[in-house]
Design a protein around this motif. Structure first.
Motif, PDB file in Angstrom:
ATOM      1  N   VAL A 138       9.870  -1.463   6.078  1.00 43.53           N
ATOM      2  CA  VAL A 138       9.358  -2.799   6.387  1.00 43.53           C
ATOM      3  C   VAL A 138      10.519  -3.666   6.868  1.00 43.53           C
ATOM      4  N   ARG A 170      10.453  -8.129  13.515  1.00 43.69           N
ATOM      5  CA  ARG A 170       9.828  -6.963  14.136  1.00 43.69           C
ATOM      6  C   ARG A 170      10.817  -6.176  15.001  1.00 43.69           C
ATOM      7  N   ASP A 213       3.146  -0.974  12.991  1.00 43.74           N
ATOM      8  CA  ASP A 213       1.791  -0.784  13.539  1.00 43.74           C
ATOM      9  C   ASP A 213       0.760  -1.736  12.929  1.00 43.74           C
ATOM     10  N   GLU A 214       1.204  -2.819  12.302  1.00 47.27           N
ATOM     11  CA  GLU A 214       0.271  -3.831  11.785  1.00 47.27           C
ATOM     12  C   GLU A 214       0.609  -5.182  12.403  1.00 47.27           C
ATOM     13  N   ASP A 215      -0.426  -5.904  12.846  1.00 48.10           N
ATOM     14  CA  ASP A 215      -0.211  -7.174  13.540  1.00 48.10           C
ATOM     15  C   ASP A 215       0.235  -8.285  12.588  1.00 48.10           C
ATOM     16  N   GLU A 216      -0.424  -8.405  11.454  1.00 45.54           N
ATOM     17  CA  GLU A 216      -0.146  -9.503  10.532  1.00 45.54           C
ATOM     18  C   GLU A 216       0.880  -9.080   9.479  1.00 45.54           C
ATOM     19  N   VAL A 243       2.852  -9.049   5.818  1.00 47.74           N
ATOM     20  CA  VAL A 243       2.457  -9.165   4.406  1.00 47.74           C
ATOM     21  C   VAL A 243       3.228 -10.338   3.808  1.00 47.74           C
ATOM     22  N   PHE A 302       7.163  -7.409   7.585  1.00 46.05           N
ATOM     23  CA  PHE A 302       6.493  -6.792   8.718  1.00 46.05           C
ATOM     24  C   PHE A 302       6.374  -5.291   8.482  1.00 46.05           C
ATOM     25  N   VAL A 303       5.177  -4.781   8.716  1.00 45.85           N
ATOM     26  CA  VAL A 303       4.875  -3.364   8.494  1.00 45.85           C
ATOM     27  C   VAL A 303       4.630  -2.719   9.851  1.00 45.85           C
ATOM     28  N   SER A 310       0.830  -1.220   0.000  1.00 44.10           N
ATOM     29  CA  SER A 310       0.000   0.000   0.000  1.00 44.10           C
ATOM     30  C   SER A 310       0.857   1.260   0.000  1.00 44.10           C
TER      31      SER A 310
END
Length: 630
Positions: free
Chosen positions: A522, A501, A535-538, A540, A532-533, A394
């Motif tokens: 990332v 992370r 502030d996002e849990d899952e 990509v 890993f992005v 995104s």
């Protein structure tokens, strides 16, 4: 499955498992096959996937997280399990298995000897029709080259017409000596049969038998005073001899051998195969495997051999491999059964075969490097990769400049880091940078990444404030002397941190402190290319086989290579410390002067004080100090 809990459905399935050999098939929530495995006892093996995750290998733990269902097939013995496993892997291409890349029906050469007037042509379908098949070939190009060579050397018919022998005149192939024209009865069925037999012998690598037969035909024609016919056979003889001479002489002993070499790069492996028939290497092919990360080479070789020979029509007496393969004895039994006579899978330890295995490995490494370069040069693929990356992450726009960072140290010693830069999907090597880590003690990847990002983006902030007059004083030179100005410090469109992370968190915190948190960043997990992005849990997960994933892998591998190379240099310099370095008053210039004059520390130790004092930059007092210290 999303958690460590086991569903009631899985519990019932586990309870019903038999204690017999078989193959199990794991599926995800979408019903896709994600892993195929074999077991001597299905009950014990399958249950092991649902035990404590802390006791599992990382790959097994990741697999377990995606298992939502499984099924199994009971077989008679371990050999049948191996065959079925290889067949199902080729059919389903499961993500967590080692698998031949883009495995389709490989091309073969077919000689339809069941036909009264046989032809030679390419096919991808093997049938039990009495025909002779040669292959498999890895590509249409390699099988086409072999077909063209046989057509040039042997005058078999390439037409598909029905042969009646009543045609008024032959086609052009006859006049250019590429066919002996059975269509017009210019040859007998026996003469045409000899041509086809020569083709088969040549494809089997038995060139000596072909040459012996043709010499006999030439001499017989000359004795009958059929000089034109003798001249034709002579020309054919010379063509075959030249072809054989160009082929690499592989061994002084006549035998049929398949020689394998392997090279690995991240999640991919390249296998080079040399086909030795008689005393000649008659051809070679290259195959690509995926899903090899964290797998032992013995497992990679075993999986490849099973998948490769599962569809092969010819198996030689000897298979030479670079290192031992898992379940080698069972693989030998399967190949022996398929061939109908003894097959040996061996790791050569000396002699010509060891040399050939090493040569195959060199070629595999070259092929893997060539594939990487070829991919980079394909503008359409790189553009597609950047578009996919933009969509999956995104990003506000397609990333023009991507920077990737990686750390390297051994037990905390000589820590370094690298920054590689890709512009429009291609490496910009003049903008690579290398960092000597200065403030971190020991192996602390988080603190190392924080220091490196702070130095990089502190410099970026300065260039923004000072009209792009960057200060790169803290940076080490890259592979060649690079421009220290503004070119290497453009604002990146994407930052990739090689790590999970933790490393990403350290990097993002620094970027926020310096006011550059608007730059997308990332973290790339080392094992399964999860992105890993912040502030996002899952994470990509880029689609398997996608151009975006391949680009990210290339970035990660290039950053790792660059960091490792620099680390070796730094470690090498620190480990080669002269006894002169510990003497007070002896700096680099005086040390260099001593070594230039005496050649070694040993010679300095054996020299007298006067000789040392006569060295440029030395006094008698300093010479005495050197002598005393040494």
């Amino acid at each position: 499955m999303a958690s460590s809990t086991i569903s009631e459905k899985i519990r019932k399935q586990l309870a019903a498992l038999p204690a017999r050999p078989g193959v199990y098939i794991m599926r995800n929530a979408k019903g896709e096959v994600i892993y195929v495995g074999k077991a001597a006892k299905l009950k014990d093996r399958v249950r092991s996937y649902f035990g404590s995750p802390h006791m599992m290998e990382p790959k097994t733990r990741a697999l377990r997280e995606h298992i939502e269902d499984f099924e199994y097939i009971v077989v008679g013995n371990a050999g049948e399990a191996l065959i079925l496993e290889a067949t199902l892997i080729k059919r389903h291409q499961p993500f967590f298995n080692i698998r031949l890349k883009d495995d389709k029906r490989y091309p073969y050469l077919k000689v339809d000897v069941q036909n009264p007037w046989p032809r030679v042509y390419i096919t991808r379908r093997i049938e039990k029709d009495g025909a002779r098949y040669f292959g498999p070939y890895a590509s249409a190009g390699s099988v086409r080259a072999t077909l063209d060579l046989t057509k040039k050397l042997f005058p078999w018919r390439s037409c598909t017409k029905e042969i009646t022998g009543k045609d008024a005149r032959p086609c052009l192939d006859y006049y250019i000596k590429r066919c002996i024209a059975p269509c017009t009865s210019f040859c007998t069925s026996e003469e045409y049969g000899e041509v086809v037999e020569d083709v088969i012998l040549f494809l089997e690598g038995k060139s000596d038998d072909v040459l012996r037969r043709l010499r006999h035909q030439m001499e017989a024609a000359a004795e009958r005073m059929e000089y034109e016919r003798a001249a034709q056979v002579r020309d054919q003889l010379r063509s075959i001899e030249r072809t054989v001479e160009r082929q690499m002489v592989s061994t002084t002993r006549k035998e049929d051998v398949d020689i394998f070499g392997i090279a690995r790069d991240g999640d991919q492996a390249c296998v080079q195969v040399f086909f030795v028939r008689g005393t000649q290497m008659i051809g070679r092919d290259t195959f690509v495997l995926e899903g090899v990360r964290d797998e032992a080479e013995s497992a990679v070789l075993a999986n490849f051999l099973l998948q490769y020979y599962e569809g092969a029509q010819y198996i030689p007496k000897l298979v030479a491999i670079p290192s031992d393969a898992e379940e080698r004895a069972t693989i030998e039994e399967l190949l022996t059964e398929k061939r109908g006579s003894l097959v040996e899978v061996r790791v050569p330890e000396r002699g010509e075969k060891k040399r050939l295995v090493e040569l195959a490995g060199d070629n595999a490494r070259e092929a893997l490097s060539h594939m990487r370069v070829k991919w980079m040069a394909d503008a359409n693929k790189t553009e597609q990769a950047l578009e996919q990356l933009m969509e999956e992450l995104s990003l506000p726009e397609m990333p023009h400049r991507i920077e990737c960072y990686d750390n390297s140290n051994i037990q905390g010693t000589s820590p370094v880091s690298s920054m590689v830069v890709f512009i429009d999907g291609k490496p910009a090597t003049n903008q690579y940078r290398r960092f000597k880590v200065k403030t971190v003690v020991g192996a602390d990847d988080f603190a190392t990444m924080a220091e490196v990002l702070r130095r990089r983006f502190k410099n970026h902030a300065k260039t923004a404030d000072q009209g792009e007059q960057g200060d790169s004083a803290n940076l080490e030179a890259p592979d060649r002397v690079a421009d220290r100005g503004t070119e290497g410090w453009e604002t990146p469109d994407l930052v990739i941190i090689d790590g999970g992370r933790g490393q990403l968190g350290a990097a993002v915190q620094v970027m926020r402190e310096l006011g550059v948190h608007h730059i997308p960043a990332v973290g790339l997990a080392k094992r399964f290319e999860e992105l890993f992005v912040p502030d996002e849990d899952e994470p990509v997960v880029l689609p398997r086989g996608s151009e975006a994933l391949y680009l990210v892998q290339r970035l990660r591998d290039e950053a790792h290579r660059f960091a490792i190379t620099f680390h070796r240099q730094v470690r090498g310099k620190s480990s080669i410390q002269s006894a002169l370095d510990t003497i007070p008053g002896i700096g680099p210039k005086r040390k260099k002067a001593l070594l230039r004059k005496f050649g070694s520390v040993k010679q300095i130790r054996e020299a007298d004080v006067a000789e040392i004092a006569s060295t440029v930059g030395f006094t008698s007092a300093l010479a005495e100090k050197v002598k005393a210290e040494l």
